[in-house]
Scaffold this motif. Structure first.
Motif, PDB file in Angstrom:
ATOM      1  N   ALA A  45      12.877  -4.691  -4.758  1.00 48.56           N
ATOM      2  CA  ALA A  45      13.580  -6.325  -4.452  1.00 48.56           C
ATOM      3  C   ALA A  45      13.909  -6.644  -2.819  1.00 48.56           C
ATOM      4  O   ALA A  45      12.808  -7.353  -2.091  1.00 48.56           O
ATOM      5  CB  ALA A  45      14.120  -6.677  -5.045  1.00 48.56           C
ATOM      6  N   THR A  46      14.984  -6.407  -2.218  1.00 49.54           N
ATOM      7  CA  THR A  46      14.601  -6.369  -0.720  1.00 49.54           C
ATOM      8  C   THR A  46      14.199  -6.518  -0.194  1.00 49.54           C
ATOM      9  O   THR A  46      14.129  -7.497   1.384  1.00 49.54           O
ATOM     10  CB  THR A  46      16.436  -5.922  -0.417  1.00 49.54           C
ATOM     11  N   ARG A  47      13.668  -5.312   0.621  1.00 52.83           N
ATOM     12  CA  ARG A  47      12.508  -4.961   1.546  1.00 52.83           C
ATOM     13  C   ARG A  47      11.437  -5.838   1.136  1.00 52.83           C
ATOM     14  O   ARG A  47      10.251  -6.298   2.376  1.00 52.83           O
ATOM     15  CB  ARG A  47      12.217  -3.659   1.112  1.00 52.83           C
ATOM     16  N   LEU A  48      11.093  -6.347   0.016  1.00 58.12           N
ATOM     17  CA  LEU A  48      10.005  -7.438  -0.446  1.00 58.12           C
ATOM     18  C   LEU A  48       9.830  -8.193   0.143  1.00 58.12           C
ATOM     19  O   LEU A  48       9.295  -9.181   0.914  1.00 58.12           O
ATOM     20  CB  LEU A  48       9.465  -7.155  -1.364  1.00 58.12           C
ATOM     21  N   LEU A  49      11.481  -8.825  -0.544  1.00 58.66           N
ATOM     22  CA  LEU A  49      11.385 -10.275   0.019  1.00 58.66           C
ATOM     23  C   LEU A  49      11.644 -10.344   2.451  1.00 58.66           C
ATOM     24  O   LEU A  49      11.910 -11.664   2.197  1.00 58.66           O
ATOM     25  CB  LEU A  49      12.547 -11.093  -1.004  1.00 58.66           C
ATOM     26  N   ASP A  50      12.686  -9.348   1.891  1.00 61.31           N
ATOM     27  CA  ASP A  50      13.287  -9.286   3.593  1.00 61.31           C
ATOM     28  C   ASP A  50      12.237 -10.222   4.849  1.00 61.31           C
ATOM     29  O   ASP A  50      11.582 -10.518   5.333  1.00 61.31           O
ATOM     30  CB  ASP A  50      13.979  -9.180   4.452  1.00 61.31           C
ATOM     31  N   THR A  51      10.565  -9.149   4.013  1.00 61.09           N
ATOM     32  CA  THR A  51       9.387  -9.131   4.553  1.00 61.09           C
ATOM     33  C   THR A  51       8.744 -10.635   4.169  1.00 61.09           C
ATOM     34  O   THR A  51       8.569 -11.319   5.603  1.00 61.09           O
ATOM     35  CB  THR A  51       8.242  -8.364   4.073  1.00 61.09           C
ATOM     36  N   ILE A  52       8.878 -11.564   3.856  1.00 59.20           N
ATOM     37  CA  ILE A  52       8.508 -12.308   2.885  1.00 59.20           C
ATOM     38  C   ILE A  52       9.580 -12.927   4.294  1.00 59.20           C
ATOM     39  O   ILE A  52       8.616 -14.304   5.330  1.00 59.20           O
ATOM     40  CB  ILE A  52       8.095 -13.165   2.167  1.00 59.20           C
ATOM     41  N   LEU A  53      10.089 -13.364   4.499  1.00 55.71           N
ATOM     42  CA  LEU A  53      11.704 -13.815   4.475  1.00 55.71           C
ATOM     43  C   LEU A  53      11.354 -14.059   6.706  1.00 55.71           C
ATOM     44  O   LEU A  53      11.703 -15.200   7.192  1.00 55.71           O
ATOM     45  CB  LEU A  53      12.872 -13.517   4.976  1.00 55.71           C
TER      46      LEU A  53
ATOM     47  N   THR B  30       0.866  -1.273   0.199  1.00 59.73           N
ATOM     48  CA  THR B  30       0.149  -0.171  -0.455  1.00 59.73           C
ATOM     49  C   THR B  30       0.770   0.834  -0.505  1.00 59.73           C
ATOM     50  O   THR B  30       1.852   1.144   0.747  1.00 59.73           O
ATOM     51  CB  THR B  30      -0.902   0.106   1.241  1.00 59.73           C
ATOM     52  N   SER B  31       0.497   2.090  -0.199  1.00 55.20           N
ATOM     53  CA  SER B  31       1.344   3.660  -0.368  1.00 55.20           C
ATOM     54  C   SER B  31       0.048   4.639   0.032  1.00 55.20           C
ATOM     55  O   SER B  31       0.727   5.711  -0.186  1.00 55.20           O
ATOM     56  CB  SER B  31       1.339   4.038  -2.170  1.00 55.20           C
ATOM     57  N   ASN B  32      -0.914   4.361   1.276  1.00 50.87           N
ATOM     58  CA  ASN B  32      -1.470   5.074   1.546  1.00 50.87           C
ATOM     59  C   ASN B  32      -1.241   5.494   3.040  1.00 50.87           C
ATOM     60  O   ASN B  32      -1.347   4.454   3.906  1.00 50.87           O
ATOM     61  CB  ASN B  32      -3.227   5.079   1.835  1.00 50.87           C
ATOM     62  N   THR B  33      -0.728   6.432   3.224  1.00 58.04           N
ATOM     63  CA  THR B  33      -0.230   6.870   4.578  1.00 58.04           C
ATOM     64  C   THR B  33      -0.453   7.648   5.067  1.00 58.04           C
ATOM     65  O   THR B  33      -0.024   8.554   6.053  1.00 58.04           O
ATOM     66  CB  THR B  33       1.845   6.760   4.363  1.00 58.04           C
TER      67      THR B  33
ATOM     68  N   PRO C 165       4.775  -1.085   3.393  1.00 56.98           N
ATOM     69  CA  PRO C 165       4.022   0.373   2.678  1.00 56.98           C
ATOM     70  C   PRO C 165       5.354   0.578   1.730  1.00 56.98           C
ATOM     71  O   PRO C 165       6.809   0.233   1.419  1.00 56.98           O
ATOM     72  CB  PRO C 165       4.566   1.491   3.587  1.00 56.98           C
ATOM     73  N   TRP C 166       4.647   1.342   0.515  1.00 53.08           N
ATOM     74  CA  TRP C 166       5.498   1.207  -0.511  1.00 53.08           C
ATOM     75  C   TRP C 166       5.753   2.976  -1.004  1.00 53.08           C
ATOM     76  O   TRP C 166       5.743   3.372  -1.983  1.00 53.08           O
ATOM     77  CB  TRP C 166       4.589   1.066  -2.051  1.00 53.08           C
ATOM     78  N   GLU C 167       5.876   3.623  -0.227  1.00 49.85           N
ATOM     79  CA  GLU C 167       5.064   5.706  -0.859  1.00 49.85           C
ATOM     80  C   GLU C 167       6.981   5.554  -1.277  1.00 49.85           C
ATOM     81  O   GLU C 167       6.627   6.839  -1.432  1.00 49.85           O
ATOM     82  CB  GLU C 167       4.711   6.081   0.671  1.00 49.85           C
ATOM     83  N   SER C 168       7.517   5.199  -0.335  1.00 49.04           N
ATOM     84  CA  SER C 168       9.727   5.912  -1.034  1.00 49.04           C
ATOM     85  C   SER C 168      10.201   4.759  -1.893  1.00 49.04           C
ATOM     86  O   SER C 168      11.497   4.787  -1.368  1.00 49.04           O
ATOM     87  CB  SER C 168       9.759   6.407   0.662  1.00 49.04           C
ATOM     88  N   GLU C 169       9.592   4.154  -2.296  1.00 49.83           N
ATOM     89  CA  GLU C 169       9.865   3.228  -3.657  1.00 49.83           C
ATOM     90  C   GLU C 169      10.536   3.861  -4.668  1.00 49.83           C
ATOM     91  O   GLU C 169       9.684   4.913  -4.948  1.00 49.83           O
ATOM     92  CB  GLU C 169       9.443   2.048  -3.900  1.00 49.83           C
ATOM     93  N   LEU C 170      12.225   3.820  -4.990  1.00 56.17           N
ATOM     94  CA  LEU C 170      12.477   4.082  -5.920  1.00 56.17           C
ATOM     95  C   LEU C 170      11.791   3.797  -7.133  1.00 56.17           C
ATOM     96  O   LEU C 170      11.378   3.452  -7.864  1.00 56.17           O
ATOM     97  CB  LEU C 170      13.860   4.046  -6.387  1.00 56.17           C
TER      98      LEU C 170
END
Length: 629
Positions: free
Chosen positions: A394-402, A274-277, A362-367
């Motif tokens: 990718a790191t943030r996404l995969l780290d959340t799953i891990l 989500t990007s709603n913050t 959260p995805w509001e600050s992705e490059l």
């Protein structure tokens, strides 16, 4: 250059205004505007010479203005003759696109007021997301071969929610918007080509029950039949359970829905990106948590909220204040999802399910995405920059799953909240190995459900039970609950290419600065649509106001580690925004809201404020940036 400018003039359809500038300057400025190189905001464009010449008439300028540049006038006449010959040939060889603007079948969109951006395939407002178009611009921008049923090849019908601006819809504001929503919904229900309805932002999930009530009222008043409706992809979270709220003043009646079987094991979880913050009222957040049975006070701090939610819901939350705020906003958004929550026990039960089963990212600050979509937003987001420009996302996404796996939880699927995220969905499918639902999937399946949707059942029991029990809707959505199924119209593909980004021979520099160019790096390579052609919808303005078309200064994402070119504003735009663009950018964040805000990274810089011209640009004559000129 003049020939190219005139070639696109039919597409832009700009009408120059009279001024005292000389004819030579008139030609330069008018044709620069037509080529997408418009003058600074507020600059008037020429006398009537260009408009007259474009129509094949003698210029109506004064004799002195015409004599200022005889060569330019003669050149324009030659261009006109060439274009007239070309147009005559096109009438013979080219199929008509007139019917494309009146689609035989359309998805109805409830649209934000004043939010305009250069759309691209995957974005909800871009026709290329839903059908094969004849061309990107002008009369060719229409569905080439629409079909009458199924989840593909249909057009759009758009109804703007008057004064339903980004800041208001993002936080679920309702008071004062009742009539605007009612007239937009009525228009879409009356329009025969519209087979289903959704919002053009994920935040319309806030209004799931409100729109259901409006459809009930319109049925009673005008005998209009309800249509399949979901505010956005987060509304699919109703599939977490086998019960859904029905209708009634208190919304107390629970009704069964088909078993979607998304979470088969107790430790299965869904990831919501989500990007709603932006819901910043801490008192409101605490009042909601109190109603949900969380032991907080109206003045509790964010860390206190986090600790109380951990205890109340027996869940693990990251030690991050920003994440905590996003999580509470999500829970509030879910409050009205399953119709109007009347009893406290129903609210607490539903919120507990969401808190336990949904993981927030959260995805509001992705490059490549954050600056373009959320902070300040209304610009072209760069899919290539997110996928290849940096490993951070990718790191943030995969780290959340891990991390969830290490705690004994298993993320089995992803829901993308924003309607500008679908271009990234295939990439998420590829790197995570789990299925993804996004606004494109929801829109396709709403349309697929239309032939089987029972409006009488919707009137009796509510839209939610009727829709979630529609077999074609269920089978379509579950057909996308498949890790191996990729969306072929946008984004990353199974062969490793990114559609439009890797298929037009763009250079690294061009790919890097797509936010700066609005996705149009050259006159002949287009990913994004022009701002001036954004569909403002029924009840919107006739066209996008000139003050809402460009922003300056602006930041466009560069690949991580690249040295930013020198700029009078400094090196970096913001940490997640990349370098400053050279010049202005196609973008709409000077419009779209009532109250101005400082753009992060541009505090104190002329031009570094958003919403300065109001929702639709009406405040432009009163506001002056000063040093921006």
């Amino acid at each position: 250059r003049i020939e190219f400018a005139f070639a696109v003039s039919r597409q832009h359809k700009m009408q120059p205004h009279r001024t005292e500038m000389g004819f030579r300057t008139s030609v330069v400025f008018a044709f620069a505007a037509l080529a997408g190189l418009a003058p600074a905001l507020g600059e008037e464009i020429a006398c009537d010479a260009v408009g007259s010449l474009a129509a094949g008439k003698v210029p109506s300028c004064s004799g002195q203005e015409t004599e200022d540049d005889v060569f330019a006038s003669a050149q324009l006449h030659r261009v006109i003759a060439h274009r007239q010959q070309q147009a005559a040939a096109e009438k013979v060889t080219k199929p008509s696109a007139a019917t494309s603007h009146q689609p035989s079948r359309a998805l109805g969109l409830l649209q934000l007021d004043g939010y305009y951006w250069p759309t691209q395939p995957g974005d909800i407002n871009d026709l290329r997301t839903w059908c094969t178009v004849q061309g990107v611009d002008g009369e060719d921008y229409g569905c080439k071969a629409p079909i009458m049923q199924g989840e593909d090849e249909f057009g759009l019908k758009i109804a703007t929610v008057v004064n339903g601006s980004w800041p208001r819809i993002q936080v679920g504001h309702w008071e004062g918007l009742e009539k605007s929503f009612a007239q937009a919904v009525e228009y879409l229900l009356r329009e025969e080509s519209v087979h289903a309805i959704m919002g053009n932002a994920g935040w319309f999930t806030w209004y799931q029950y409100h729109v259901n009530e409006i459809m009930q009222d319109l049925a009673a008043k005008y005998q209009l039949k309800p249509k399949p409706w979901l505010g956005g992809s987060p509304a699919m979270l109703a599939a977490l359970g086998s019960l859904i709220k029905g209708i009634g003043k208190d919304g107390d009646e629970f009704l069964p829905i088909q078993d979607w079987n998304l979470l088969k094991k107790p430790n299965d979880r869904l990831l919501l990106i989500t990007s709603n913050t932006k819901l910043q009222n801490r008192t409101l957040l605490n009042e909601f948590l109190i109603a949900a049975g969380v032991d907080v006070r109206t003045d509790s701090s964010i860390p206190e909220q986090r600790a109380a939610m951990k205890a109340a819901f027996n869940i693990d939350l990251p030690e991050s204040d920003s994440h905590t705020v996003v999580f509470v906003i999500f829970l509030i958004q879910m409050r009205g999802l399953l119709q109007n929550i009347g009893k406290v026990i129903a609210l607490r039960t539903w919120i507990r399910i969401c808190a336990e089963k949904i993981i927030i990212l959260p995805w509001e600050s992705e490059l490549g995405y954050g600056v373009a979509v959320t902070g300040p937003g209304a610009m072209f987001h760069n899919v290539g920059a997110v996928v290849r420009g940096s490993s951070v996302t990718a790191t943030r996404l995969l780290d959340t799953i891990l991390q969830r796996m290490r705690s004994g939880e298993n993320i089995v699927g992803v829901i993308m909240e924003s309607t500008e995220m679908p271009a990234y969905s295939n990439w998420v499918r590829n790197i995570t190995g789990v299925p993804v639902w996004d606004s494109t999937v929801v829109g396709k399946c709403l349309m697929a459900s239309a032939p089987d949707y029972d409006p009488d059942a919707a009137l009796k029991n509510g839209n939610g039970p009727a829709l979630f029990n529609t077999p074609s809707f269920h089978s379509c959505m579950m057909g996308w609950w498949d890790t191996g199924r990729f969306e072929p119209r946008a984004g990353y593909q199974k062969d490793g290419r990114i559609l439009y980004y890797d298929t037009q021979n763009l250079t690294t520099s061009q790919l890097d600065t797509l936010t700066c160019t609005g996705g149009r790096p050259t006159p002949f390579t287009t990913i994004g649509r022009t701002m001036a052609m954004f569909d403002t919808g029924k009840f919107g303005p006739p066209k996008v106001h000139a003050s809402c078309l460009q922003v300056s200064p602006c930041g466009g994402r560069t690949w991580q580690g690249e040295t930013c070119p020198s700029s009078k504003f400094g090196g970096e735009f913001v940490d997640f925004g990349g370098c400053f663009c050279q010049g202005s950018c196609p973008g709409g964040y000077y419009c779209g809201g009532d109250e101005t805000f400082n753009v992060s990274g541009l505090e104190g810089v002329p031009g570094g404020q958003g919403y300065v011209y109001g929702i639709r640009g009406a405040d432009y004559p009163e506001f002056k940036f000063g040093a921006l000129r």
